[in-house]
Write a protein that holds these residues in place. Structure first.
Motif, mmCIF file in Angstrom:
data_model
loop_
_atom_site.group_PDB
_atom_site.id
_atom_site.type_symbol
_atom_site.label_atom_id
_atom_site.label_comp_id
_atom_site.label_asym_id
_atom_site.label_seq_id
_atom_site.Cartn_x
_atom_site.Cartn_y
_atom_site.Cartn_z
ATOM 1 N N PRO A 42 0.995 -1.160 0.104
ATOM 2 C CA PRO A 42 -0.085 -0.109 -0.173
ATOM 3 C C PRO A 42 0.861 1.434 0.050
ATOM 4 O O PRO A 42 1.984 1.416 0.857
ATOM 5 N N THR B 78 -0.632 4.751 -0.024
ATOM 6 C CA THR B 78 -1.471 5.962 -0.081
ATOM 7 C C THR B 78 -1.033 7.104 0.800
ATOM 8 O O THR B 78 -1.714 8.195 0.540
ATOM 9 N N ASN B 79 0.100 6.860 1.368
ATOM 10 C CA ASN B 79 0.679 7.895 2.253
ATOM 11 C C ASN B 79 2.150 7.856 2.339
ATOM 12 O O ASN B 79 2.694 6.749 2.132
ATOM 13 N N GLU C 281 3.831 4.978 4.732
ATOM 14 C CA GLU C 281 3.819 3.687 4.139
ATOM 15 C C GLU C 281 5.082 3.425 3.407
ATOM 16 O O GLU C 281 5.635 2.475 3.202
ATOM 17 N N LYS C 282 5.179 4.455 2.322
ATOM 18 C CA LYS C 282 6.102 4.394 1.505
ATOM 19 C C LYS C 282 7.679 4.392 2.103
ATOM 20 O O LYS C 282 8.472 3.855 1.699
ATOM 21 N N ASN D 112 -3.479 1.154 -3.952
ATOM 22 C CA ASN D 112 -4.333 1.279 -2.729
ATOM 23 C C ASN D 112 -4.822 0.184 -2.283
ATOM 24 O O ASN D 112 -4.680 -0.849 -3.017
ATOM 25 N N TRP D 113 -5.095 0.078 -0.970
ATOM 26 C CA TRP D 113 -5.549 -1.030 -0.350
ATOM 27 C C TRP D 113 -6.742 -1.789 -1.073
ATOM 28 O O TRP D 113 -6.582 -3.104 -1.294
ATOM 29 N N THR D 114 -7.477 -1.054 -1.668
ATOM 30 C CA THR D 114 -8.570 -1.590 -1.949
ATOM 31 C C THR D 114 -8.298 -2.228 -3.430
ATOM 32 O O THR D 114 -8.962 -3.168 -3.846
ATOM 33 N N ASP D 115 -6.959 -1.989 -3.921
ATOM 34 C CA ASP D 115 -6.654 -2.628 -5.294
ATOM 35 C C ASP D 115 -5.718 -3.856 -5.096
ATOM 36 O O ASP D 115 -5.631 -4.627 -6.056
ATOM 37 N N PRO E 194 -10.439 10.447 2.426
ATOM 38 C CA PRO E 194 -10.022 11.652 2.531
ATOM 39 C C PRO E 194 -11.154 12.671 2.706
ATOM 40 O O PRO E 194 -10.811 13.719 3.662
ATOM 41 N N ASN F 284 -4.069 9.708 8.345
ATOM 42 C CA ASN F 284 -5.030 10.179 7.406
ATOM 43 C C ASN F 284 -5.501 11.586 7.889
ATOM 44 O O ASN F 284 -5.932 12.296 6.906
#
Length: 438
Positions: A48, A50-51, A54-55, A80-83, A256, A279
């Protein structure tokens, strides 16, 4: 020159062969030992991204692995987590499985036989005794381990303490659903939204909110049988009542938008969890001082409140051709330094071997202005989890059910369906999905 007897020559030959064999074994053993840090593999990880927190963990992990195992190259596929599960499914079905993936729910991947059992890989560094029990159990199916927990995720609702004070409501008075409804209504009377959801996208966040409230009444969203119908409709009636206090725009919101509204102080209650800080900070820091984690009160058919505790773990794909190298990556992720950075900045650590000082230092580096508030919130979530926590429900076909529940719930909240009609729609859809997995 005198010739040596044939028997002597034979003995000398045997001794030479034995010595050669020993030297070969020693040499082979040396080569194996020397090559442990020289193993070569190109690995791909679904991660993931998205922020930035995490990276940053991914970058640290990559650097640690490269320093210890120069021949191991890691390609992080940020999604994204959803993907992530969707991407994994496509890659596995096309015969191009990734080597590793971060994972929250092993149910569907295990059902499609995509994950490598990890019990035989465990060692002194990585084993059950080093991790919080609920997180370890979340990574198991039928007594087989399919992932190593990294983060503990405590899911809960939160209250805006400023709006509660303005409405004259005390958190300690929220003991029943009726108390919660009255508090939401009191906040709405101040001109704000008493309760809000994130009902946009593919249904993941709607389903999560619905599941958290359902647990407070002793059920899960997939329990649509006659035995649980009464409890299910009670949950739907609660959402119908709360809909009067919800903003109309939430129908398109993802996280968001939800967290932006929370930072703006426009909402009294919402669902979130120990992933809150990363978030909300995308929108500001004011909410860090007025956010209080709470347990959702027990419903009319439940004796005690419940909060679900999940995990973010790492799994090796069964189709990986580099499983030993992949396990080395898992071991590096589960070191105090890397897991401390991960747990200190994103949710909290599932590993009990990470010192609190490391976690707070990581939080300070990531959230220099609010690291104390971040640590305090995580401490509160930890205490709530100890008192009310249960493993996050494992629901086969959940991803497919999310859209069904979302569509039906949106119609209910919009006044287009009754709780009974909503139940019938959800039951029909969920039963069809269950049939597909039989």
């Amino acid at each position: 020159m005198r010739k040596l007897p044939t028997m002597v020559l034979s003995i000398l030959l045997v001794l030479a062969l034995v010595l050669t064999g020993c030297n070969s074994k020693e040499s082979a053993g040396s080569e194996k030992k020397d090559s442990s840090n020289g193993e070569k593999a190109d690995l791909r990880i679904l991660w993931p991204g998205t922020n930035e927190a995490e990276k940053k963990v991914a970058t640290m992990l990559g650097e640690k692995v490269k320093a210890k195992y120069p021949g191991i190259n890691i390609e992080f596929l940020f999604l994204n987590w959803t993907d992530i599960e969707k991407k994994m499914t496509v890659m596995v079905q096309s015969g191009d499985a990734p080597d590793l993936m971060l994972i929250q729910d092993i149910t569907n991947p295990v059902a499609m036989d995509a994950l490598e059992p990890l019990d035989s890989y465990l060692n002194d560094q990585v084993n059950e005794g080093k991790f919080l029990k609920p997180t370890w159990e979340t990574m198991k199916k039928n007594d087989t381990l399919y992932g190593i927990p990294g983060l503990a995720i405590t899911y809960s609702h939160v209250a805006n303490t400023e709006l509660l004070a303005e409405a004259g409501v005390k958190i300690e008075d929220l003991k029943t659903w009726d108390d919660f409804i009255k508090a939401s209504q009191a906040i709405t009377k101040t001109g704000k939204s008493g309760y809000s959801m994130a009902n946009g996208g593919e249904g993941r966040f709607t389903f999560r909110d619905f599941m958290m409230v359902s647990l407070s009444n002793g059920i899960t969203p997939d329990q649509v049988d006659d035995e649980h119908k009464k409890q299910y409709i009670e949950v739907l009636e609660l959402f119908q009542e709360l809909s009067k206090d919800m903003p109309k725009s939430q129908v398109t919101w993802l996280y968001p938008e939800l967290f932006k509204a929370w930072e703006a102080g426009d909402i009294g209650f919402m669902h979130t969890g120990s992933f809150f800080t990363s978030n909300v900070l995308a929108h500001g820091t004011k909410a860090m001082d007025r956010t209080e984690p709470i347990v959702f009160p027990a419903g009319p058919s439940a004796e005690n409140p419940q909060m679900m505790v999940g995990t973010v773990g790492i799994s090796i794909l069964k189709g990986s051709k580099n499983k030993e190298a992949a396990w080395k990556v898992v071991e590096e992720l589960m070191t105090p330094e890397v897991l401390g950075q991960w747990g200190g900045t994103v949710n909290s650590s599932a590993g009990t071997f990470v010192d609190m000082a490391i976690l707070e230092e990581a939080a300070k580096g990531e959230y220099p202005d609010v690291y104390k508030q971040h640590s305090a919130l995580n401490e509160k979530w930890g205490k709530l989890a100890d008192q009310y926590g249960v493993p996050i429900p494992s629901i086969l076909g959940q991803q497919q059910m999310e859209k069904i529940v979302q569509g039906a719930l949106i119609n209910l909240l919009d006044g287009k369906a009754t709780p009974e009609e909503t139940y019938d729609v959800i039951k029909t859809g969920v039963d069809k999905i269950k049939a597909q997995f039989k």
